[in-house]
Design an enzyme around this catalytic site. Structure first.
Site, PDB file in Angstrom:
ATOM      1  N   LYS A  17      -0.664   4.630   4.219  1.00 49.12           N
ATOM      2  CA  LYS A  17      -0.306   3.738   3.099  1.00 49.12           C
ATOM      3  C   LYS A  17      -1.485   3.561   2.147  1.00 49.12           C
ATOM      4  O   LYS A  17      -1.354   3.697   0.935  1.00 49.12           O
ATOM      5  CB  LYS A  17       0.113   2.338   3.620  1.00 49.12           C
ATOM      6  CG  LYS A  17       1.207   2.355   4.655  1.00 49.12           C
ATOM      7  CD  LYS A  17       1.564   0.945   5.103  1.00 49.12           C
ATOM      8  CE  LYS A  17       0.463   0.202   5.842  1.00 49.12           C
ATOM      9  NZ  LYS A  17       0.078   0.788   7.137  1.00 49.12           N
ATOM     10  N   ARG A  92       5.034  -7.804   5.479  1.00 49.04           N
ATOM     11  CA  ARG A  92       4.981  -7.283   6.842  1.00 49.04           C
ATOM     12  C   ARG A  92       5.930  -8.025   7.769  1.00 49.04           C
ATOM     13  O   ARG A  92       5.992  -7.709   8.957  1.00 49.04           O
ATOM     14  CB  ARG A  92       3.564  -7.490   7.369  1.00 49.04           C
ATOM     15  CG  ARG A  92       2.806  -6.243   7.672  1.00 49.04           C
ATOM     16  CD  ARG A  92       1.410  -6.698   8.024  1.00 49.04           C
ATOM     17  NE  ARG A  92       0.681  -5.705   8.715  1.00 49.04           N
ATOM     18  CZ  ARG A  92      -0.247  -4.941   8.144  1.00 49.04           C
ATOM     19  NH1 ARG A  92      -0.510  -5.052   6.867  1.00 49.04           N
ATOM     20  NH2 ARG A  92      -0.907  -4.081   8.866  1.00 49.04           N
ATOM     21  N   ARG A 131     -10.736   7.559  11.696  1.00 49.18           N
ATOM     22  CA  ARG A 131     -10.946   6.996  10.348  1.00 49.18           C
ATOM     23  C   ARG A 131     -12.349   6.402  10.179  1.00 49.18           C
ATOM     24  O   ARG A 131     -12.822   5.640  11.006  1.00 49.18           O
ATOM     25  CB  ARG A 131      -9.916   5.894  10.088  1.00 49.18           C
ATOM     26  CG  ARG A 131     -10.227   5.118   8.807  1.00 49.18           C
ATOM     27  CD  ARG A 131      -9.111   4.267   8.344  1.00 49.18           C
ATOM     28  NE  ARG A 131      -8.677   3.307   9.341  1.00 49.18           N
ATOM     29  CZ  ARG A 131      -7.599   2.555   9.202  1.00 49.18           C
ATOM     30  NH1 ARG A 131      -6.850   2.670   8.137  1.00 49.18           N
ATOM     31  NH2 ARG A 131      -7.261   1.703  10.139  1.00 49.18           N
ATOM     32  N   ARG A 164     -13.644   0.638  11.386  1.00 50.70           N
ATOM     33  CA  ARG A 164     -13.083  -0.707  11.419  1.00 50.70           C
ATOM     34  C   ARG A 164     -13.040  -1.237  12.846  1.00 50.70           C
ATOM     35  O   ARG A 164     -12.683  -0.504  13.766  1.00 50.70           O
ATOM     36  CB  ARG A 164     -11.661  -0.670  10.843  1.00 50.70           C
ATOM     37  CG  ARG A 164     -11.643  -0.933   9.348  1.00 50.70           C
ATOM     38  CD  ARG A 164     -10.318  -0.726   8.712  1.00 50.70           C
ATOM     39  NE  ARG A 164      -9.172  -1.325   9.375  1.00 50.70           N
ATOM     40  CZ  ARG A 164      -7.945  -1.285   8.878  1.00 50.70           C
ATOM     41  NH1 ARG A 164      -7.722  -0.700   7.729  1.00 50.70           N
ATOM     42  NH2 ARG A 164      -6.941  -1.831   9.527  1.00 50.70           N
ATOM     43  N   ARG A 175      -1.606  -3.584  17.390  1.00 54.75           N
ATOM     44  CA  ARG A 175      -1.159  -3.453  15.989  1.00 54.75           C
ATOM     45  C   ARG A 175       0.156  -2.675  15.913  1.00 54.75           C
ATOM     46  O   ARG A 175       1.042  -3.029  15.140  1.00 54.75           O
ATOM     47  CB  ARG A 175      -2.239  -2.749  15.155  1.00 54.75           C
ATOM     48  CG  ARG A 175      -3.457  -3.642  14.917  1.00 54.75           C
ATOM     49  CD  ARG A 175      -4.666  -2.835  14.477  1.00 54.75           C
ATOM     50  NE  ARG A 175      -4.466  -2.156  13.226  1.00 54.75           N
ATOM     51  CZ  ARG A 175      -5.159  -1.071  12.845  1.00 54.75           C
ATOM     52  NH1 ARG A 175      -6.089  -0.574  13.638  1.00 54.75           N
ATOM     53  NH2 ARG A 175      -4.918  -0.529  11.678  1.00 54.75           N
TER      54      ARG A 175
HETATM   55  P1  AP5 Z   1      -4.774   5.072   5.972  1.00 49.88           P
HETATM   56  O1  AP5 Z   1      -4.332   5.518   4.626  1.00 49.88           O
HETATM   57  O2  AP5 Z   1      -5.995   4.240   6.073  1.00 49.88           O
HETATM   58  O3  AP5 Z   1      -3.553   4.401   6.762  1.00 49.88           O
HETATM   59  P2  AP5 Z   1      -2.872   2.969   6.565  1.00 49.88           P
HETATM   60  O4  AP5 Z   1      -1.405   3.179   6.690  1.00 49.88           O
HETATM   61  O5  AP5 Z   1      -3.372   2.309   5.320  1.00 49.88           O
HETATM   62  O6  AP5 Z   1      -3.400   2.277   7.878  1.00 49.88           O
HETATM   63  P3  AP5 Z   1      -4.092   0.856   8.129  1.00 49.88           P
HETATM   64  O7  AP5 Z   1      -4.672   0.965   9.509  1.00 49.88           O
HETATM   65  O8  AP5 Z   1      -5.026   0.478   7.033  1.00 49.88           O
HETATM   66  O9  AP5 Z   1      -2.858  -0.047   8.110  1.00 49.88           O
HETATM   67  P4  AP5 Z   1      -2.712  -1.402   8.754  1.00 49.88           P
HETATM   68  O10 AP5 Z   1      -1.407  -1.725   8.178  1.00 49.88           O
HETATM   69  O11 AP5 Z   1      -2.799  -1.505  10.216  1.00 49.88           O
HETATM   70  O12 AP5 Z   1      -4.034  -2.191   8.276  1.00 49.88           O
HETATM   71  P5  AP5 Z   1      -4.260  -3.340   7.214  1.00 49.88           P
HETATM   72  O13 AP5 Z   1      -5.629  -3.195   6.697  1.00 49.88           O
HETATM   73  O14 AP5 Z   1      -3.137  -3.415   6.258  1.00 49.88           O
HETATM   74  O15 AP5 Z   1      -4.941   6.401   6.856  1.00 49.88           O
HETATM   75  C1  AP5 Z   1      -5.410   6.326   8.195  1.00 49.88           C
HETATM   76  C2  AP5 Z   1      -6.269   7.559   8.499  1.00 49.88           C
HETATM   77  O16 AP5 Z   1      -5.456   8.724   8.428  1.00 49.88           O
HETATM   78  C3  AP5 Z   1      -7.406   7.769   7.487  1.00 49.88           C
HETATM   79  O17 AP5 Z   1      -8.533   8.259   8.161  1.00 49.88           O
HETATM   80  C4  AP5 Z   1      -6.848   8.833   6.521  1.00 49.88           C
HETATM   81  O18 AP5 Z   1      -7.890   9.611   5.963  1.00 49.88           O
HETATM   82  C5  AP5 Z   1      -5.928   9.633   7.430  1.00 49.88           C
HETATM   83  N1  AP5 Z   1      -4.744  10.149   6.760  1.00 49.88           N
HETATM   84  C6  AP5 Z   1      -3.977   9.500   5.831  1.00 49.88           C
HETATM   85  N2  AP5 Z   1      -2.946  10.271   5.450  1.00 49.88           N
HETATM   86  C7  AP5 Z   1      -3.044  11.435   6.157  1.00 49.88           C
HETATM   87  C8  AP5 Z   1      -2.264  12.631   6.205  1.00 49.88           C
HETATM   88  N3  AP5 Z   1      -1.155  12.811   5.462  1.00 49.88           N
HETATM   89  N4  AP5 Z   1      -2.650  13.617   7.068  1.00 49.88           N
HETATM   90  C9  AP5 Z   1      -3.759  13.455   7.835  1.00 49.88           C
HETATM   91  N5  AP5 Z   1      -4.561  12.348   7.807  1.00 49.88           N
HETATM   92  C10 AP5 Z   1      -4.188  11.349   6.999  1.00 49.88           C
HETATM   93  O19 AP5 Z   1      -4.162  -4.659   8.133  1.00 49.88           O
HETATM   94  C11 AP5 Z   1      -5.164  -4.973   9.080  1.00 49.88           C
HETATM   95  C12 AP5 Z   1      -4.840  -6.324   9.717  1.00 49.88           C
HETATM   96  O20 AP5 Z   1      -4.819  -7.360   8.708  1.00 49.88           O
HETATM   97  C13 AP5 Z   1      -3.468  -6.441  10.402  1.00 49.88           C
HETATM   98  O21 AP5 Z   1      -3.513  -5.957  11.729  1.00 49.88           O
HETATM   99  C14 AP5 Z   1      -3.221  -7.959  10.322  1.00 49.88           C
HETATM  100  O22 AP5 Z   1      -3.951  -8.643  11.313  1.00 49.88           O
HETATM  101  C15 AP5 Z   1      -3.796  -8.331   8.968  1.00 49.88           C
HETATM  102  N6  AP5 Z   1      -2.798  -8.270   7.887  1.00 49.88           N
HETATM  103  C16 AP5 Z   1      -2.847  -7.460   6.790  1.00 49.88           C
HETATM  104  N7  AP5 Z   1      -1.777  -7.650   6.006  1.00 49.88           N
HETATM  105  C17 AP5 Z   1      -1.035  -8.611   6.608  1.00 49.88           C
HETATM  106  C18 AP5 Z   1       0.204  -9.225   6.284  1.00 49.88           C
HETATM  107  N8  AP5 Z   1       0.897  -8.884   5.173  1.00 49.88           N
HETATM  108  N9  AP5 Z   1       0.685 -10.180   7.126  1.00 49.88           N
HETATM  109  C19 AP5 Z   1       0.015 -10.537   8.239  1.00 49.88           C
HETATM  110  N10 AP5 Z   1      -1.165  -9.983   8.609  1.00 49.88           N
HETATM  111  C20 AP5 Z   1      -1.694  -9.023   7.797  1.00 49.88           C
END
Ligand code: AP5
Length: 222
Positions: A17, A92, A131, A164, A175
């Site tokens: 994402k 979410r 990552r 991270r 997660r």
């Molecule tokens: P990346 O693009 O970073 O993936 P992502 O989907 O953004 O994954 P996240 O881990 O950031 O999502 P998340 O939803 O768990 O974390 P968030 O920060 O939102 O890609 C991942 C890896 O794969 C990278 O190394 C990339 O290079 C590689 N890659 C990407 N595409 C690829 C492809 N096509 N092929 C190969 N490799 C690829 O949330 C963190 C925490 O914050 C949550 O756990 C929660 O505690 C809190 N939080 C955040 N938002 C909320 C909310 N709305 N409500 C409640 N709690 C929340």
């Protein structure tokens, strides 16, 4: 050219994402709203929100709906999202989705374009464990799939790459469980509204970008 639509990127941790949201936002000059990045910034600043969010994020749990929705509502106040923006990691939960519907309606931003990224669990684990993120500008790399030119250093600004804290295996499984129980129902929520597109997020990055761009063109973007 502004797209004048709100994009919502849905998908489990590691689905890509953030990677694709950055590309789309850059290409069309739209703000990229990542609640994960906002919360990590709040933790780094030591704010009240950061202090409340940190223990939950460290365990891989979601932070309370009211807290993230307030953050998003305040961010939308600045007005720079009115011509389009990309939501990454928000909403979410169904409650957050209902709140966002109201916010978008109130701001006259119309129906969102929701794109769900589907990726099998084994690929998610490999992506999250590989990552690395730039400590200065937040650029994301993957040691297996998209490594930096020089190990541990950002290609763009020479910043140090860090992992991270929630990318540890035991936190990743929490997660993924939170996604299944709390976020998965949003697929049905948006499908019923007729605004959902599902794409194969397990394809190579360029192919995922092409799939996103196909949707952008369908809604009138170039
Ligand atoms: P990346 O693009 O970073 O993936 P992502 O989907 O953004 O994954 P996240 O881990 O950031 O999502 P998340 O939803 O768990 O974390 P968030 O920060 O939102 O890609 C991942 C890896 O794969 C990278 O190394 C990339 O290079 C590689 N890659 C990407 N595409 C690829 C492809 N096509 N092929 C190969 N490799 C690829 O949330 C963190 C925490 O914050 C949550 O756990 C929660 O505690 C809190 N939080 C955040 N938002 C909320 C909310 N709305 N409500 C409640 N709690 C929340």
């Amino acid at each position: 050219m502004a797209l004048e639509r709100a994009f919502i990127f849905l998908g489990p941790p590691g689905a890509g994402k953030g990677t694709q949201a950055k590309i789309l936002a850059r290409r069309y000059g739209m703000p990229h709203l990542s609640t994960g990045d906002m919360l990590r910034e709040a933790i780094a600043q030591g704010t009240k929100v950061g202090l409340e969010a940190k223990p939950l994020m460290d365990r891989g749990e979601l932070v309370p709906d009211a807290l993230v929705t307030k953050m998003i509502a305040e961010r939308l106040e600045s007005g720079d999202c009115n011509n389009g923006c990309v939501f990454d990691g928000y909403p979410r939960t169904v409650n957050q989705a209902i709140d966002l519907d109201h916010l978008l309606q109130w701001r006259g931003m119309g129906k969102p374009v929701v794109i769900e990224f589907r990726v099998p669990a084994d690929k998610l684990l490999r992506r999250l464990s590989g990552r690395w993120t730039c400590s200065v500008n937040g650029e994301t790399y993957n040691i297996y799939e998209a490594p930096p030119k020089v190990e541990g250093i950002c290609d763009f600004d020479g910043g140090k790459l860090i992992q991270r804290p929630d990318d540890r295996p035991e936190v990743i499984s929490e997660r993924l469980a939170a996604y299944e129980f709390r976020t998965r129902p949003l697929t049905d929520y948006y499908w019923r509204k007729g605004v959902l597109d599902v794409i194969d997020g397990s394809a190579p990055m360029e192919d995922v970008t092409k799939a996103v761009m196909k949707i952008v063109r369908r809604i009138g973007g170039r």
